[in-house]
Design a protein around this motif. Structure first.
Motif, PDB file in Angstrom:
ATOM      1  N   LEU A 168      -4.718   0.571  -2.974  1.00 12.33           N
ATOM      2  CA  LEU A 168      -3.660  -0.431  -2.859  1.00 12.33           C
ATOM      3  C   LEU A 168      -2.228  -0.214  -2.096  1.00 12.33           C
ATOM      4  O   LEU A 168      -1.680  -1.025  -1.722  1.00 12.33           O
ATOM      5  CB  LEU A 168      -2.960  -0.633  -4.402  1.00 12.33           C
ATOM      6  CG  LEU A 168      -3.960  -1.154  -5.516  1.00 12.33           C
ATOM      7  CD1 LEU A 168      -3.072  -1.280  -6.690  1.00 12.33           C
ATOM      8  CD2 LEU A 168      -4.705  -2.441  -4.921  1.00 12.33           C
ATOM      9  N   PRO A 172      -3.030  -4.145  -1.019  1.00 11.29           N
ATOM     10  CA  PRO A 172      -2.507  -4.449  -2.308  1.00 11.29           C
ATOM     11  C   PRO A 172      -3.201  -5.728  -2.798  1.00 11.29           C
ATOM     12  O   PRO A 172      -3.453  -5.906  -3.830  1.00 11.29           O
ATOM     13  CB  PRO A 172      -0.988  -4.665  -2.057  1.00 11.29           C
ATOM     14  CG  PRO A 172      -0.721  -5.055  -0.897  1.00 11.29           C
ATOM     15  CD  PRO A 172      -1.800  -4.267  -0.050  1.00 11.29           C
ATOM     16  N   ARG A 189       0.037  -5.270  -8.036  1.00  9.56           N
ATOM     17  CA  ARG A 189      -0.408  -5.884  -6.917  1.00  9.56           C
ATOM     18  C   ARG A 189       0.500  -6.892  -6.445  1.00  9.56           C
ATOM     19  O   ARG A 189       1.224  -7.155  -5.040  1.00  9.56           O
ATOM     20  CB  ARG A 189      -1.648  -6.717  -7.192  1.00  9.56           C
ATOM     21  CG  ARG A 189      -3.007  -5.685  -7.123  1.00  9.56           C
ATOM     22  CD  ARG A 189      -4.171  -6.554  -7.191  1.00  9.56           C
ATOM     23  NE  ARG A 189      -5.477  -6.042  -7.536  1.00  9.56           N
ATOM     24  CZ  ARG A 189      -6.082  -5.474  -6.859  1.00  9.56           C
ATOM     25  NH1 ARG A 189      -5.967  -5.543  -5.532  1.00  9.56           N
ATOM     26  NH2 ARG A 189      -7.177  -4.816  -7.026  1.00  9.56           N
TER      27      ARG A 189
END
Length: 258
Positions: A168, A172, A189
């Motif tokens: 991420l 992301p 996220r």
């Protein structure tokens, strides 16, 4: 018996004790009667490096003495308010991470090593505030940002840890997050995507730390920063944790937290 000074981060307090760091960590985590459990994060403080006017230590040696039965004085609270800002970084001689069953890992200070550029970072702040944030800034840049007294929101000194983001950090939106133990990955996220789409340095993920520390997710180590610079207390490598600190590492892996 030697009188030690400890700076606790959970909660913030300066404590005198006749216990060694290992003994104090065990006592602080599970108590004298072993009926409670809770993590602890604290520093050993070099008394000789404290400013003379930082704390009233005039009666510490007289009050921190063994009990009549010979047992050591376990804790004598000296201050519980705005403690960290009064202690120079150089006076923090060691960091002790304690699992909820009292296992202690001791880490010494080291020079900060810059991290890779171009990726996002996830920081858990511990003291004097405790949000979890994502940031485009590396630890040194984050320290400079959050301790800048020309800004309306700042702190004089801060302790924080970088947590792993895995894939991420660079992707992301679609990066694989199956190995990340954080709750509500969707929200994480979203925060990372919003951070990347705006001209801002940080974005809050959690307003405050509400459960235990995920020691196993710490990426690199813990940092103490102020306007004069940053000191890192780096976690041992995975190989060293498994070979030299196995009991602590096994206990840390069993903690779920958030």
């Amino acid at each position: 018996m030697t009188t030690h000074l400890y700076l606790s981060l959970i909660p913030e307090a300066l404590i005198a004790s006749m216990l060694t760091p290992e003994e104090f960590g065990l006592y602080y985590a599970i108590g004298n009667a072993k009926r409670s459990r809770g993590q602890a994060v604290f520093f050993s403080v070099d008394r000789d490096l404290l400013p003379e006017d930082a704390f009233d230590l005039s009666e510490v040696d007289a009050r921190c003495v063994p009990h009549p039965n010979g047992d050591p004085k376990r804790s004598l609270y000296i201050s519980i308010y705005r403690v960290l800002e009064k202690i120079p970084r150089q006076a923090l001689s060691a960091l002790h991470l304690v699992t909820d069953d009292g296992r202690v890992l001791t880490i010494g200070p080291s020079e900060h090593v810059a991290t890779e550029a171009g990726s996002a970072h996830l920081y858990q702040e511990f003291c004097p505030v405790s949000p979890r944030v994502v940031s485009t800034l590396d630890p040194a840049g984050f320290t400079e940002f959050i301790t800048d007294d020309s800004q309306p929101i700042h702190v004089p000194r801060i302790v924080f840890a970088e947590l792993t983001l895995g894939a991420l950090a660079t992707d992301p939106t679609t990066g694989n997050a199956e190995d990340l133990p954080y709750p509500n990955i969707g929200h994480l996220r979203d925060c990372l995507v919003e951070l990347g789409g705006q001209d801002k340095a940080t974005k809050t993920v959690l307003r405050q730390m509400t459960q235990e520390v995920l020691f196993r997710t710490v990426h690199g180590g813990f940092h103490v920063g102020d306007p004069t610079g940053i000191t890192t207390f780096a976690l041992p490598t995975l190989d060293a944790l498994e070979r030299e600190h196995f009991a602590w590492w096994r206990s840390a892996q069993s903690t779920f937290g958030q």
